[in-house]
Design an enzyme around this catalytic site. Structure first.
Site, PDB file in Angstrom:
ATOM      1  N   GLU A   1      -4.990  -8.490  14.707  1.00 16.88           N
ATOM      2  CA  GLU A   1      -4.553  -7.138  14.358  1.00 16.88           C
ATOM      3  C   GLU A   1      -5.709  -6.158  14.500  1.00 16.88           C
ATOM      4  O   GLU A   1      -5.500  -4.979  14.777  1.00 16.88           O
ATOM      5  CB  GLU A   1      -3.994  -7.111  12.930  1.00 16.88           C
TER       6      GLU A   1
ATOM      7  N   GLU B   1      10.075  -5.548   4.307  1.00 17.22           N
ATOM      8  CA  GLU B   1      10.210  -6.903   3.773  1.00 17.22           C
ATOM      9  C   GLU B   1       9.846  -6.956   2.291  1.00 17.22           C
ATOM     10  O   GLU B   1      10.529  -7.606   1.486  1.00 17.22           O
ATOM     11  CB  GLU B   1       9.317  -7.864   4.558  1.00 17.22           C
TER      12      GLU B   1
ATOM     13  N   LYS C   1       8.271  -1.765  13.510  1.00 20.57           N
ATOM     14  CA  LYS C   1       8.923  -1.275  12.290  1.00 20.57           C
ATOM     15  C   LYS C   1       9.866  -0.123  12.615  1.00 20.57           C
ATOM     16  O   LYS C   1      10.988  -0.048  12.102  1.00 20.57           O
ATOM     17  CB  LYS C   1       7.870  -0.802  11.282  1.00 20.57           C
TER      18      LYS C   1
ATOM     19  N   LYS D   1       0.830  -1.208   0.000  1.00 22.99           N
ATOM     20  CA  LYS D   1       0.000   0.000   0.000  1.00 22.99           C
ATOM     21  C   LYS D   1       0.863   1.256   0.000  1.00 22.99           C
ATOM     22  O   LYS D   1       0.631   2.190  -0.770  1.00 22.99           O
ATOM     23  CB  LYS D   1      -0.925  -0.033   1.214  1.00 22.99           C
TER      24      LYS D   1
ATOM     25  N   HIS E   1      -4.144 -35.394  16.239  1.00 22.49           N
ATOM     26  CA  HIS E   1      -3.017 -36.188  16.730  1.00 22.49           C
ATOM     27  C   HIS E   1      -1.975 -35.308  17.410  1.00 22.49           C
ATOM     28  O   HIS E   1      -0.826 -35.719  17.571  1.00 22.49           O
ATOM     29  CB  HIS E   1      -2.395 -36.970  15.573  1.00 22.49           C
TER      30      HIS E   1
ATOM     31  N   GLY F   1      -5.122  -3.119   5.010  1.00 28.20           N
ATOM     32  CA  GLY F   1      -4.375  -4.230   4.426  1.00 28.20           C
ATOM     33  C   GLY F   1      -5.015  -5.582   4.635  1.00 28.20           C
ATOM     34  O   GLY F   1      -5.122  -6.389   3.707  1.00 28.20           O
ATOM     35  N   ARG F   2      -5.489  -5.851   5.852  1.00 30.65           N
ATOM     36  CA  ARG F   2      -6.059  -7.173   6.139  1.00 30.65           C
ATOM     37  C   ARG F   2      -7.455  -7.347   5.563  1.00 30.65           C
ATOM     38  O   ARG F   2      -8.039  -8.422   5.651  1.00 30.65           O
ATOM     39  CB  ARG F   2      -6.051  -7.435   7.644  1.00 30.65           C
TER      40      ARG F   2
END
Length: 554
Positions: A359, A218, A518, A212, A390, A273-274
């Site tokens: 978030e 990253e 950040k 964005k 399991h 973003g999410r």
């Protein structure tokens, strides 16, 4: 009268106090007994809408509980909060923004105003541009620097620019178009890039840089690595436009990176973003499954939007899930929620919901800045159901914590093998049943005696075999994982999260805690590489920096 959802202390409401008293009355509530006494319990606590069937009968509730929870939603002003969300009000108070991801899936002809401007024409323009791009790639018209058609599309992003698109691409793999493979690169670890690059040829690879702001560390580092790899494989600066696109609101930064203006699709401040997989961030989804299936995904989410706005709270799927989460988190002391998909293609839904929920609802103050006075969002965890049986299901069954669980399962498989899917579905149902029923001491002893054990052995082993039961769960059933149903499923959880934030009075659309890491990372990096000589803010961080510098090679 309903209150403004951002300014109230929800724990002071009369409906909250009534729920607290009701919780005490249900201290000895037994799900076993509830089912035995009410043959209609399943019908009473289940509903079918938007291609999803929700069974919430295995919860620690009765009809009075539902009535009181719905009363809380009404008194807390949830109805107005829902209207505000869809009308473009500034529901993100700290950043003074609306949250209009729902506009991305609205049909042509709808109007949605932001600062007096209808955003829908621009939304449709971008969707049409996505259609053109997908068509060019799928028809072999988008060609690389050697004039060979694109065969691989790599999405470079992280967080919401990665988790949602990856989930949908994997979940809808049976709908993938031939000739185009989609890949995702998020981790800044060089090993991740190295392993992906080994599978690709630069001349037939298209990179989509999804950021964005176009300054996410990253994503930028991976984009720079991809650019260097492309050039090292024989690509040229002049042909870079054939191999790099961007989805970003920072057009200038993307162009400075070397991406042509016509290869940049926009993002908007009013899409978090999410919540962005419905936007141009979903371009890799469309590249994978085709634009018509992508539009079906949007249509499924839109159907859930309509349901969320129009269904009475008593039969409103997102509202009911939100209220059940509040019931357990605020009145039963639950601190986490398990998401258990019984479908290989849905294996990463837990990761997406972790970001979406934690978030959004990992907040400690309300919209007006005052502290919350009760627990907010839970820890979201889980994974593919049969594998978990399991492993960590043991904790669900016999651990000391109360952990509500959502089971998600399709009726049909795209890849049937013998009777595997029947067993998969049976496992899903039996796990939720076992959580609810448990095994009493009498039952454990009878089972051991039936195996021929002596009484000493029976008494020694029986305590270990007791399973308390009465553990709550929801079961969400899809006829089959399709674009429309998956859109509805993701939209369901989006609205669940928002409904909870509205009742707590928190902001589901900012993430200042993420920003702090950040900011501090810049200083740590500068000290690691020696460009900053001052000491870190604390001795632990400085000690670890010194350890790294003393041993790092390369």
């Amino acid at each position: 009268m309903p209150h403004s959802p951002s300014s109230i202390d929800v724990t002071r409401l009369a409906s909250w106090q009534a729920l607290a008293a009701h919780r005490d009355q249900l201290d000895d509530f037994s799900l076993r007994q509830a089912f035995a006494e009410d043959p209609q319990r399943f019908a009473t606590f289940s509903l079918n809408d938007c291609g999803l069937f929700l069974d919430y009968s295995k919860n620690l509730i009765d009809s009075r509980t539902r009535e009181l929870l719905v009363g809380l939603a009404r008194e807390a002003g949830l109805a107005q909060a829902i209207r505000d969300l869809f009308d473009g009000a500034l529901v993100n108070a700290s950043e003074r923004r609306p949250a209009l991801h729902t506009a991305l899936r609205r049909p042509i002809g709808d109007r949605v105003l932001v600062d007096g401007v209808d955003v829908m024409p621009e939304v449709q323009r971008v969707l049409n541009r996505m259609s053109e791009l997908v068509g060019k790639v799928h028809n072999g018209l988008w060609r690389g620097y050697t004039e060979k058609p694109i065969t691989d599309v790599v999405n470079i992003g992280i967080g919401g620019s990665f988790l949602g698109p990856q989930l949908v691409s994997e979940a809808l793999l049976p709908f993938a178009q031939r000739g185009v493979r989609c890949h995702y690169l998020a981790n800044i670890d060089g090993s991740s890039f190295h392993e992906l690059a080994a599978k690709l040829r630069a001349e037939t690879t298209l990179f989509i840089v999804s950021s964005k702001t176009f300054n996410t560390l990253e994503t930028l580092k991976n984009a720079q690595a991809a650019r260097s790899w492309y050039l090292a494989q024989g690509g040229s600066e002049a042909e870079l436009h054939r191999h790099f696109m961007a989805v970003s609101s920072n057009r200038e930064a993307a162009m400075a990176f070397g991406i042509r203006e016509e290869n940049i699709l926009p993002m908007w401040d009013w899409v978090g973003g999410r919540y962005s997989l419905w936007s141009a961030i979903g371009l890799p989804i469309a590249m994978s499954i085709g634009i018509s299936n992508f539009k079906e995904l949007l249509a499924g989410a839109y159907r859930m939007d309509e349901h969320f706005q129009s269904a009475p709270f008593e039969r409103n799927m997102p509202v009911l899930l939100a209220l059940l989460g509040i019931w357990y988190g605020n009145f039963w002391g639950a601190q986490s929620q398990a998401i258990l998909p019984y479908d290989h293609y849905l294996r990463n839904i837990t990761k997406h919901l972790q970001q979406l929920d934690m978030e959004s609802n990992g907040k400690r103050v309300r919209q007006d800045g005052s502290p919350v006075t009760t627990a907010s969002g839970p820890v979201i965890w889980g994974g593919v159901g049969c594998n978990g049986q399991h492993a960590y299901h043991q904790l669900l069954h016999q651990g000391t914590q109360l952990i509500p669980a959502d089971f998600i399962v399709p009726v049909s498989s795209y890849n049937p093998v013998a009777d595997h899917h029947q067993w998969l579905f049976a496992n899903c149902l039996s796990q939720s049943q076992a959580l609810m029923l448990g095994k009493s001491r009498d039952e454990a002893e009878a089972e051991l005696r039936s195996q021929g054990l002596g009484e000493d052995q029976v008494q020694r082993l029986a305590p270990h075999k007791v399973i308390p039961g009465n553990r709550p769960s929801n079961t969400l059933v899809l006829e089959r994982v399709s674009p429309g149903r998956l859109g509805a499923l993701i939209g369901l959880y989006e609205h669940k999260v928002f409904a909870q934030s509205a009742i707590w009075g928190t902001n589901a659309f900012d993430q200042w805690g993420v920003e702090l890491g950040k900011q501090l990372g810049q200083g740590v990096y500068a000290r690691l590489v020696g460009s900053a000589k001052d000491a870190a803010e604390d001795g632990s961080t400085q000690g670890l920096i010194d350890f790294f510098r003393g041993r790092h090679r390369g």
